[in-house]
Design an enzyme around this catalytic site. Structure first.
Site, PDB file in Angstrom:
ATOM      1  N   ASN A 136       0.828  -1.216   0.000  1.00 46.51           N
ATOM      2  CA  ASN A 136       0.000   0.000   0.000  1.00 46.51           C
ATOM      3  C   ASN A 136       0.863   1.267   0.000  1.00 46.51           C
ATOM      4  O   ASN A 136       0.378   2.341   0.310  1.00 46.51           O
ATOM      5  CB  ASN A 136      -0.935  -0.001   1.217  1.00 46.51           C
ATOM      6  CG  ASN A 136      -0.160   0.044   2.542  1.00 46.51           C
ATOM      7  OD1 ASN A 136       1.073   0.062   2.557  1.00 46.51           O
ATOM      8  ND2 ASN A 136      -0.884   0.073   3.654  1.00 46.51           N
ATOM      9  N   HIS A 138       3.258   2.076   2.031  1.00 45.25           N
ATOM     10  CA  HIS A 138       3.735   2.624   3.308  1.00 45.25           C
ATOM     11  C   HIS A 138       5.264   2.577   3.353  1.00 45.25           C
ATOM     12  O   HIS A 138       5.894   1.737   2.714  1.00 45.25           O
ATOM     13  CB  HIS A 138       3.093   1.933   4.521  1.00 45.25           C
ATOM     14  CG  HIS A 138       3.516   0.549   4.809  1.00 45.25           C
ATOM     15  ND1 HIS A 138       2.752  -0.332   5.538  1.00 45.25           N
ATOM     16  CD2 HIS A 138       4.647  -0.149   4.490  1.00 45.25           C
ATOM     17  CE1 HIS A 138       3.393  -1.481   5.651  1.00 45.25           C
ATOM     18  NE2 HIS A 138       4.542  -1.403   5.017  1.00 45.25           N
TER      19      HIS A 138
HETATM   20  P1  PGA Z   1       8.380  -6.686   3.127  1.00 44.70           P
HETATM   21  O1  PGA Z   1       7.744  -5.436   3.875  1.00 44.70           O
HETATM   22  O2  PGA Z   1       9.813  -6.367   2.936  1.00 44.70           O
HETATM   23  O3  PGA Z   1       8.155  -7.822   4.069  1.00 44.70           O
HETATM   24  O4  PGA Z   1       7.631  -6.822   1.836  1.00 44.70           O
HETATM   25  C1  PGA Z   1       8.099  -4.156   3.474  1.00 44.70           C
HETATM   26  C2  PGA Z   1       7.322  -3.137   4.262  1.00 44.70           C
HETATM   27  O5  PGA Z   1       6.190  -3.455   4.690  1.00 44.70           O
HETATM   28  O6  PGA Z   1       7.818  -2.013   4.423  1.00 44.70           O
END
Ligand code: PGA
Length: 249
Positions: A136, A138
């Site tokens: 999303n 973030h």
């Molecule tokens: P992920 O998470 O590396 O596990 O995809 C990234 C994040 O949520 O900032």
């Protein structure tokens, strides 16, 4: 914003580890901003390997992590304290007193948040901040919302974030609903930012980061205003960009 595209996750991790190691070589007492999640695990593995091969010395480095779940103690296996020990700090020579991660078990959240920002400022700011990105968009745990938060603060996690992170927990119910995170303001004060993304699930968020309107509804879009940000992507994460947006490695 500079964009480097690597052929796969391994190459992305290698490039990211090289950037951290160059930073440490240039300034051995630098301040590193660190991230958790699946994406940087490969980079941490490479850094551990470099340390074992005596190619990097982290003894003077200070670190600040982006975020921590609220309500999890440091020894909880799902906490980001545990993650960082497990993937990096147990295997390299960063001095424990120079490691900083928000305390998710604090009794006074406001004090903890203010204290964290003060500590970063006292350390003269972050030289290079590593970021992952949520599906999303973030960054840290700054979820899409109606305004940007400046400093370290408490956030309510989006359902989509809790669902994405449920893979690390036994059940979705166990995923905390709140976290402490550096604010977008705190992140933007870093002198350099390196955002890593791998996999097709991140492609839309990456496209919006690069080409979207700058808006708190796409938190990572604020990076368009940062003077020294590099995105290191694998081909799948870059799949919605056009070739003229980036340099291929
Ligand atoms: P992920 O998470 O590396 O596990 O995809 C990234 C994040 O949520 O900032």
């Amino acid at each position: 914003m500079r964009i480097l595209v690597c052929k796969d996750y391994d190459e992305m991790s290698q490039k990211a580890a090289q950037m951290i190691s160059s930073q440490v070589m240039l300034k051995p007492d630098c301040v590193l901003g660190l991230a958790t999640g699946s994406t940087p695990i490969g980079m941490y593995k490479k850094l551990v390997q470099m340390y074992q091969e005596k190619m990097i010395d982290l003894s003077e480095v200070t670190t600040f992590n982006l975020d921590e779940y609220l309500g999890l103690s440091k020894d909880n296996e799902q906490s980001y304290h545990y993650f960082m020990q497990n993937h990096l700090f147990d295997h390299v020579n960063v001095k424990p007193r120079r490691i900083h991660i928000p305390n998710g078990n604090t009794e006074n959240v406001d004090d903890e948040c203010n204290f964290y920002d003060q500590l970063i400022a006292k350390s003269n700011g972050i030289d290079i901040q590593v970021l992952g990105i949520g599906n999303n968009a973030h960054i840290g745990f700054n979820e899409p919302q109606i305004s940007f938060e400046k400093g370290t603060h408490v956030v309510e996690l989006d359902d989509s974030t809790r669902e994405a992170n449920a893979r690390f927990f036994e059940t979705l119910d166990e995923v905390p609903k709140q976290a402490i995170t550096m604010g977008t303001g705190t992140i933007l004060k870093s002198r350099k930012i390196m955002l890593l993304a791998s996999g097709r699930a991140k492609a839309k968020a990456i496209y919006d980061t690069v080409h979207g309107h700058v808006s708190p509804e796409v938190p990572s879009s604020i990076l368009q205003f940062h003077p020294d940000t590099v995105l290191i992507l694998d081909e799948e994460a870059a799949s919605l960009l056009s070739e003229k947006d980036y340099k291929r490695l």
